[in-house]
Design a protein around this motif. Sequence first.
Motif, PDB file in Angstrom:
ATOM      1  N   UNK A  93       0.808  -1.216   0.000  1.00 11.27           N
ATOM      2  CA  UNK A  93       0.000   0.000   0.000  1.00 11.27           C
ATOM      3  C   UNK A  93       0.844   1.269   0.000  1.00 11.27           C
ATOM      4  N   UNK A  94       2.116   1.144   0.387  1.00  9.80           N
ATOM      5  CA  UNK A  94       3.001   2.308   0.419  1.00  9.80           C
ATOM      6  C   UNK A  94       3.864   2.421  -0.837  1.00  9.80           C
ATOM      7  N   UNK A  95       3.632   1.556  -1.813  1.00  6.02           N
ATOM      8  CA  UNK A  95       4.472   1.539  -3.022  1.00  6.02           C
ATOM      9  C   UNK A  95       3.899   2.338  -4.180  1.00  6.02           C
ATOM     10  N   UNK A  96       2.651   2.785  -4.065  1.00  4.72           N
ATOM     11  CA  UNK A  96       2.066   3.573  -5.144  1.00  4.72           C
ATOM     12  C   UNK A  96       1.042   2.845  -5.996  1.00  4.72           C
ATOM     13  N   UNK A  97       0.692   1.616  -5.634  1.00  3.33           N
ATOM     14  CA  UNK A  97      -0.366   0.915  -6.359  1.00  3.33           C
ATOM     15  C   UNK A  97      -1.696   1.650  -6.138  1.00  3.33           C
ATOM     16  N   UNK A  98      -2.519   1.680  -7.181  1.00  2.00           N
ATOM     17  CA  UNK A  98      -3.837   2.296  -7.043  1.00  2.00           C
ATOM     18  C   UNK A  98      -4.753   1.471  -6.154  1.00  2.00           C
ATOM     19  N   UNK A  99      -4.586   0.144  -6.215  1.00  4.11           N
ATOM     20  CA  UNK A  99      -5.483  -0.723  -5.449  1.00  4.11           C
ATOM     21  C   UNK A  99      -4.830  -2.056  -5.153  1.00  4.11           C
ATOM     22  N   UNK A 127      -5.107   1.105   6.167  1.00  5.68           N
ATOM     23  CA  UNK A 127      -5.803   2.332   6.559  1.00  5.68           C
ATOM     24  C   UNK A 127      -4.823   3.504   6.678  1.00  5.68           C
ATOM     25  N   UNK A 128      -5.211   4.637   6.121  1.00  7.03           N
ATOM     26  CA  UNK A 128      -4.353   5.805   6.164  1.00  7.03           C
ATOM     27  C   UNK A 128      -3.504   5.995   4.932  1.00  7.03           C
ATOM     28  N   UNK A 129      -3.487   5.008   4.034  1.00  5.70           N
ATOM     29  CA  UNK A 129      -2.783   5.149   2.762  1.00  5.70           C
ATOM     30  C   UNK A 129      -3.787   5.544   1.681  1.00  5.70           C
ATOM     31  N   UNK A 130      -3.283   5.813   0.493  1.00  4.90           N
ATOM     32  CA  UNK A 130      -4.163   6.195  -0.615  1.00  4.90           C
ATOM     33  C   UNK A 130      -4.563   4.998  -1.467  1.00  4.90           C
ATOM     34  N   UNK A 131      -4.155   3.803  -1.071  1.00  2.00           N
ATOM     35  CA  UNK A 131      -4.434   2.604  -1.860  1.00  2.00           C
ATOM     36  C   UNK A 131      -5.845   2.081  -1.584  1.00  2.00           C
ATOM     37  N   UNK A 132      -6.585   1.860  -2.652  1.00  4.30           N
ATOM     38  CA  UNK A 132      -7.947   1.345  -2.546  1.00  4.30           C
ATOM     39  C   UNK A 132      -7.924  -0.152  -2.271  1.00  4.30           C
ATOM     40  N   UNK A 133      -8.826  -0.605  -1.409  1.00  5.58           N
ATOM     41  CA  UNK A 133      -8.888  -2.026  -1.029  1.00  5.58           C
ATOM     42  C   UNK A 133     -10.127  -2.674  -1.628  1.00  5.58           C
ATOM     43  N   UNK A 134      -9.900  -3.746  -2.381  1.00  6.81           N
ATOM     44  CA  UNK A 134     -11.009  -4.468  -3.011  1.00  6.81           C
ATOM     45  C   UNK A 134     -10.861  -5.954  -2.697  1.00  6.81           C
ATOM     46  N   UNK A 135     -11.915  -6.537  -2.191  1.00 11.20           N
ATOM     47  CA  UNK A 135     -11.892  -7.945  -1.792  1.00 11.20           C
ATOM     48  C   UNK A 135     -12.664  -8.777  -2.806  1.00 11.20           C
ATOM     49  N   UNK A 136     -12.019  -9.851  -3.290  1.00  7.88           N
ATOM     50  CA  UNK A 136     -12.802 -10.825  -4.070  1.00  7.88           C
ATOM     51  C   UNK A 136     -13.390 -11.842  -3.098  1.00  7.88           C
ATOM     52  N   UNK A 137     -14.713 -11.839  -3.007  1.00 10.57           N
ATOM     53  CA  UNK A 137     -15.397 -12.800  -2.140  1.00 10.57           C
ATOM     54  C   UNK A 137     -15.368 -14.170  -2.792  1.00 10.57           C
ATOM     55  N   UNK A 138     -15.714 -15.196  -2.014  1.00 12.31           N
ATOM     56  CA  UNK A 138     -15.581 -16.548  -2.549  1.00 12.31           C
ATOM     57  C   UNK A 138     -16.795 -17.036  -3.319  1.00 12.31           C
ATOM     58  N   UNK A 139     -17.923 -16.304  -3.254  1.00  9.23           N
ATOM     59  CA  UNK A 139     -19.073 -16.699  -4.061  1.00  9.23           C
ATOM     60  C   UNK A 139     -20.097 -15.574  -4.075  1.00  9.23           C
ATOM     61  N   UNK A 140     -21.039 -15.693  -4.966  1.00  4.10           N
ATOM     62  CA  UNK A 140     -22.094 -14.693  -5.135  1.00  4.10           C
ATOM     63  C   UNK A 140     -23.237 -15.008  -4.172  1.00  4.10           C
ATOM     64  N   UNK A 141     -22.944 -14.806  -2.897  1.00  4.04           N
ATOM     65  CA  UNK A 141     -23.889 -15.149  -1.831  1.00  4.04           C
ATOM     66  C   UNK A 141     -24.138 -13.918  -0.971  1.00  4.04           C
ATOM     67  N   UNK A 142     -25.393 -13.614  -0.700  1.00  2.50           N
ATOM     68  CA  UNK A 142     -25.743 -12.379  -0.002  1.00  2.50           C
ATOM     69  C   UNK A 142     -25.133 -12.298   1.391  1.00  2.50           C
ATOM     70  N   UNK A 143     -25.150 -13.395   2.121  1.00  2.51           N
ATOM     71  CA  UNK A 143     -24.605 -13.368   3.483  1.00  2.51           C
ATOM     72  C   UNK A 143     -23.096 -13.188   3.464  1.00  2.51           C
ATOM     73  N   UNK A 144     -22.429 -13.901   2.581  1.00  2.11           N
ATOM     74  CA  UNK A 144     -20.978 -13.757   2.451  1.00  2.11           C
ATOM     75  C   UNK A 144     -20.605 -12.328   2.096  1.00  2.11           C
ATOM     76  N   UNK A 145     -21.268 -11.770   1.099  1.00  2.38           N
ATOM     77  CA  UNK A 145     -20.976 -10.405   0.654  1.00  2.38           C
ATOM     78  C   UNK A 145     -21.247  -9.408   1.775  1.00  2.38           C
ATOM     79  N   UNK A 163     -13.110  -0.946   0.249  1.00  2.37           N
ATOM     80  CA  UNK A 163     -13.600   0.079  -0.677  1.00  2.37           C
ATOM     81  C   UNK A 163     -14.405  -0.524  -1.823  1.00  2.37           C
ATOM     82  N   UNK A 164     -14.245  -1.822  -2.041  1.00  2.42           N
ATOM     83  CA  UNK A 164     -14.971  -2.454  -3.137  1.00  2.42           C
ATOM     84  C   UNK A 164     -14.978  -3.962  -3.024  1.00  2.42           C
TER      85      UNK A 164
END
Length: 250
Positions: free
Chosen positions: A30-36, A59-77, A86-87
């Motif tokens: 997160x401190x290397x300059x990656x967008x996400x 937290x506190x960096x400018x890097x966006x955090x996006x998690x790939x969940x393990x399935x398209x399930x409402x409770x999991x998401x 962030x996404x």
Amino acid sequence: MTFKEKLHAGEILYGLTLTLGSPKIAEIIAHLGFDWIWIEAEHTTMSLEDILSQLQAVNGTTTTTIVRVDNNDATTIKRVLDTGPDGIIVPSVNTPDEARQAIKALKYPPLGERGIGLGRAQAYGQTLGEYIKTANDKLVTLFMIEHITAVQNIEEILAVEGLDGVIVGSLDLAGSMNLQNDLGNPLLEIEVQKVLAACLKAGVACGIFVGNAQQAKFRIDQGFRIVTLGADVFLLATAAKSALDLVKAT
């Protein structure tokens, strides 16, 4: 500009996949300059606590955090969303109905049916009202296109309200075409280009995983805008092997 604003403005966004679940690695990246960073919860042993610790480390960096969940399930998401990323990347979205199902889980009413929690995302209840008002607009929503059925339905998937972008999963797409791990097969590239063309036509950002800078430039020139520059395990193994080979050669 936020990651989402840049996404819709057509900017190129560089990310890295994290599979090891280490908050220390997440903090370094997160401190290397990656967008996400792509926190990979589908093909790993990560728990919610592992996801949470990585988000806290970034937290506190400018890097966006996006998690790939393990399935398209409402409770999991829902549970992952409440940890405060962030996404979200939803895997294996193959039909318009599956796309709408994901949006229902990701968005609060009236667009979706997400339940209200008191997790880290809402500062444990302290910012609940403001979070509910803004979450639908702020959350980055990405779908994986990684099956031939998804390619066949791509225009209808892209038309679903609430989607910000898609990422082509070439390995699984190849597998669905009985071309296991044959990423250089021209038949696979035809399908990849169908996804990209549909995204360009619809004005939706399209992403892809690349292995090196040369591949990244090639895909960017084609029109891909969400570029994943490998994964922590690949970089670690490559750097370690390179060091070992170099010292043995001297």
